[in-house]
Scaffold this active site. Structure first.
Site, PDB file in Angstrom:
ATOM      1  N   ASP A  41       0.839  -1.200   0.000  1.00  0.00           N
ATOM      2  CA  ASP A  41       0.000   0.000   0.000  1.00  0.00           C
ATOM      3  C   ASP A  41       0.872   1.247   0.000  1.00  0.00           C
ATOM      4  O   ASP A  41       2.079   1.167  -0.219  1.00  0.00           O
ATOM      5  CB  ASP A  41      -0.971  -0.050   1.190  1.00  0.00           C
ATOM      6  N   SER A  76     -11.519  -0.655  -1.581  1.00  0.00           N
ATOM      7  CA  SER A  76     -10.254  -0.604  -0.843  1.00  0.00           C
ATOM      8  C   SER A  76     -10.484  -0.699   0.662  1.00  0.00           C
ATOM      9  O   SER A  76      -9.630  -1.182   1.387  1.00  0.00           O
ATOM     10  CB  SER A  76      -9.544   0.726  -1.090  1.00  0.00           C
ATOM     11  N   HIS A 114      -4.059   6.300   2.286  1.00  0.00           N
ATOM     12  CA  HIS A 114      -4.706   5.033   1.938  1.00  0.00           C
ATOM     13  C   HIS A 114      -4.142   3.861   2.747  1.00  0.00           C
ATOM     14  O   HIS A 114      -4.891   3.068   3.328  1.00  0.00           O
ATOM     15  CB  HIS A 114      -4.517   4.814   0.434  1.00  0.00           C
TER      16      HIS A 114
END
Ligand SMILES: *[C@@H]1O[C@H](CO)[C@@H](O)[C@H](O)[C@H]1NC(C)=O
Ligand SMILES: *[C@@H]1O[C@H](CO)[C@@H](O)[C@H](O)[C@H]1NC(C)=O
Ligand SMILES: *[C@@H]1O[C@H](CO)[C@@H](O)[C@H](O)[C@H]1NC(C)=O
Length: 749
Positions: free
Chosen positions: A156, A525, A208
């Site tokens: 990530d 996600s 994220h």
């Protein structure tokens, strides 16, 4: 509709140039079918190259030297190293800078298998543990040690290591088998691995990776809040598990993601969580991520992926290989309650991320105009003192400032209605300072009609703060990608639904515009790390279960109903198809005790790959020279021992068989129960399964025929439940017209 990604701060990642579509693929020794890439054969780009293994006992250095031996030189003309990544675990191979002409030479060398041009991937909480039935200090969650001893690896954007979600209070030291290393601002028993694949440190400049890590395995944090929303205790799904971050930073290149997968396998993670996808589907032997994931799964690692954010179109699911656990997104039962109270007495419920403490209780005139449909009221002073009703559009980047302008110009408020596509599925937007209430498309219609019909339409905006237990929930999120898989339509995808709409989780403190240490994000996600956490909980209490057994446990125990008792609905409040929900909505406590599992091993997948893609694909994906399609059982897609069942729609009975393994009490008896519409005849044989041992396997067949359906419906759904005293093992049955004949791209329901 906008890509969901653009709602978050990840815009920049999407804006990176998309490389040409990798239709190109070389099979040794045929290099003739070479397509033009870039502007000429002298343009350099990154290729991912699979080669034969240098030998089973080769160490990293030997692998590297073997990989370098394929290259024309170690450096490019401009002096940069050609070899970018050397892979040993996902497959033997490497990523290197080459021109097209140079690649042709590489492809003639002995040991070359296949080359892929590198491609850009896209990145596609905390009420959620409680919504999923997990309560601190009680039941399965604490019995499973909250995921104790299990390592979740994420590829990530990085991680804010100092965030309170990554405190290690109550977390045991990593298991002795852990081989990874940690280079972060804070490494502890929670964050045991941090490795940058792109140089530099492991901090998260996008948010994220911090959000997904905390969702999967964030520790308990009290007093979490974002915007004006207070949520009390925040926790990931497996707060006792360890986290290893493989940082790809601002690169979403497949070659970098593969380097992350490679390192995660080498380091010894148990679960890999990938909130990433590709722009289109490739056959599994032409998809390096699917090939790398197969390697992980054959080593006992569970690979959990997002289904993609390309809904509601059918046929849009990504990460669709059967060895992935593919996760779609739904809503949770939390609302940031707000509403519009009309002077005719009608009340419309909505949401507002920014809750105005004391909103003026005086009614204000409502305004809706066709010209201002998408909230465009530049330099328009007629809106002063009014509540403006307008609709979201896919151009968030220009719409957001317009809405801020409306408030700035003295409007009393804005009611932002969903568009037709998003329906009842509202992505909360937090960029406004106040007075923006979001409502469904249907309620937007009610407001427009009211403005148009009443001579003086007036309303007040109301705020209810955080409401819990709101129904119906879950509801499918509009953006969640749907099946069928275009590559393998005989295996239902996605596999499972999990929370992915308006999820609150950790957010890096160093980011500009950060609302605080927590942020609300939406996307598949956000859904996949929930399931990664659940997989960690199950792995912790059943360390010997295979990835397929854990996946089966999660799927067959999932919920088919929402919190109002009705079937799970889609964003239009229609019954959601299995092509959107998979087996159902994840239920962690039940998943820990499934009774029976549908297990699968490398040989099963190999037989399936042979039938679907042939010998060459087998050699590329499975890479075991003692396996050839001739000596493997033939397994068609629909016969793969999957926990869900897909069959073609036929007037004559079509049968598939499945084998279940008893993981419940030694002595158990299960009876088959079928729920099917009248148009289907479904027969199960035998109708009872009697077990006397743990680990015992039993095979049954499911035969389906349909009557008068042909040409009327694309698919019909039924379900099979094996019911014992203590367990229900449920498999959806999807009966599909033209299965495998015409590519089922972009169906509409
Ligand atoms: C909200 O934003 C508008 C436009 O930026 C600004 O004019 C206004 O003062 C802000 N209101 C509050 C309460 O912060
Ligand atoms: C929110 O508050 C309003 C007014 O106080 C009330 O009419 C409405 O029912 C509440 N909504 C919910 C979902 O509780
Ligand atoms: C390759 O396949 C054979 C036959 O199924 C199996 O016995 C062997 O363990 C496999 N090798 C590896 C490295 O997995």
């Amino acid at each position: 509709m906008a890509s969901l990604i653009s709602l978050s701060l990840l815009v920049i990642l999407l804006l990176t140039t998309l490389s040409p579509t990798p239709t190109l693929c070389y099979d040794n020794p045929a290099v003739a079918r070479v397509q033009q890439v870039g502007t000429g054969t002298s343009v350099q780009r990154t290729y991912i190259i699979l080669v034969e293994s240098p030998g089973t006992n080769a160490d990293e250095g030997e692998h590297r030297r073997w990989h370098e031996s394929f290259l024309p030189s170690l450096h490019t003309a401009s002096g940069d190293p050609r070899l970018l990544h050397s892979y040993t675990e996902v497959f033997s191979g490497f990523a290197a800078m080459l021109t097209h002409t140079e690649l042709e030479v590489v492809a003639t060398k002995s040991g070359f298998v296949r080359a892929f041009p590198d491609e850009t991937m896209t990145l596609m909480t905390t009420r959620t543990p409680e919504f999923l039935g997990l309560r601190k200090g009680s039941g399965f969650w604490s019995d499973a040690g909250y995921g104790k001893g299990v390592i979740i690896g994420l590829v990530d954007t990085g991680i804010d290591a100092t965030h309170p979600s990554f405190d290690d209070h109550g977390v045991s030291p990593p298991p002795a088998r852990w081989k990874g290393s940690c280079k972060a601002a804070r490494c502890n028993n929670k964050l045991i691995g941090a490795k940058s694949l792109v140089g530099g440190d492991c901090r998260d400049d996008f948010g994220h990776g911090t959000h997904t890590s905390a969702t999967a395995a964030g520790n308990f944090v009290t007093g979490a809040s974002a915007y004006d929303v207070r949520v009390g205790i925040a926790a990931g799904i497996a707060p006792g598990a360890h986290i290893a971050m493989y940082k790809m930073g601002d690169s979403t290149d497949m070659s970098v993601v593969l380097a992350g997968l490679d390192a995660a396998i080498k380091d010894g993670v148990d679960v890999i969580s990938l909130s990433l996808g590709m722009d289109k589907s490739y056959k599994f032997d032409l998809n390096p991520i699917a090939i790398g994931a197969f390697s992980a799964v054959s080593k006992g690692i569970i690979v959990v992926c997002s289904a993609g954010n390309k809904g509601p179109e059918m046929g849009s699911v990504e990460n669709d290989a059967p060895w992935f656990l593919t996760v779609g997104a739904g809503s949770v039962d939390r609302s940031f309650g707000a509403g519009v109270h009309l002077t005719n007495g009608r009340h419309i419920d909505g949401d507002a991320l920014n809750q105005v403490g004391k909103f003026d209780s005086k009614p204000h005139p409502l305004l809706y105009t066709d010209e201002g449909r998408y909230c465009e009221y530049k330099d328009d002073h007629t809106i002063t003192g009014k509540i403006v009703v307008c609709e979201i559009n896919d151009d968030i980047d220009t719409q957001e400032p317009s809405i801020i302008d409306i408030i700035g110009a003295g409007a009393a408020g804005v009611v932002l209605a969903n568009d037709k596509t998003s329906g009842y599925s509202t992505i909360l937007r937090g960029e406004y300072n106040s007075s923006v209430v979001q409502v469904s498309a249907a309620d937007g219609g009610v407001l427009k009609a009211y403005v148009e019909s009443a001579s003086s339409s007036m309303a007040t905006l109301t705020y209810n703060n955080t409401l819990l237990g709101v129904g119906p929930a879950p509801v499918l999120a509009w953006f969640s990608s749907r099946g069928p898989s275009s590559i393998s339509p005989g295996v239902l995808k996605p596999d499972i639904l999990a929370p992915g709409l308006n999820i609150l989780a950790a957010w890096p403190k160093n980011l500009i515009n950060a609302p605080g240490p927590f942020e609300i994000q939406s996307g598949t996600s956000m859904a996949s790390p929930h399931v990664s956490g659940v997989a960690a909980l199950i792995k912790s209490s059943h360390p010997d279960w295979s990835p397929a057994a854990i996946k089966s446990a999660i799927m067959t125990t999932s919920d088919a109903h929402d919190n109002t008792g009705g079937p799970i609905m889609d964003e239009q409040h229609r019954r959601a198809p299995a092509y959107a929900t998979g087996a159902g909505h994840v239920n962690p406590t039940q998943a820990n005790d499934p009774g029976l599992v549908f297990d699968l091993g490398v040989a099963d997948y190999a037989g399936y790959i042979c039938e679907l893609l042939g010998d060459h694909a087998l050699s590329v994906i499975v890479r075991n020279s003692s396996m050839t399609c001739k000596n493997l059982p033939k397994i068609s897609e629909v016969q793969l021992n999957y926990p869900t069942i897909t069959v073609p729609m036929k007037p004559t009975p079509f049968a598939v068989s499945r084998t279940v393994t008893n993981v419940g009490p030694a002595e158990s008896a299960y009876k088959a129960k079928v729920d099917a519409p009248k148009s289907l005849t479904v027969r199960i044989s035998p109708e009872t399964l009697i077990f006397s041992k743990v680990g015992e396997k039993k095979t049954f067949s499911v035969s389906v025929s349909s009557h008068g359906m042909e040409g009327h419906k694309r698919f019909v759904e039924a379900s099979l439940r094996w019911v014992s005293e203590k367990h229900i093992v449920r498999s959806p049955i999807v009966v599909v017209a033209n299965l495998g004949r015409s590519p089922p791209k972009h169906w509409t329901v």
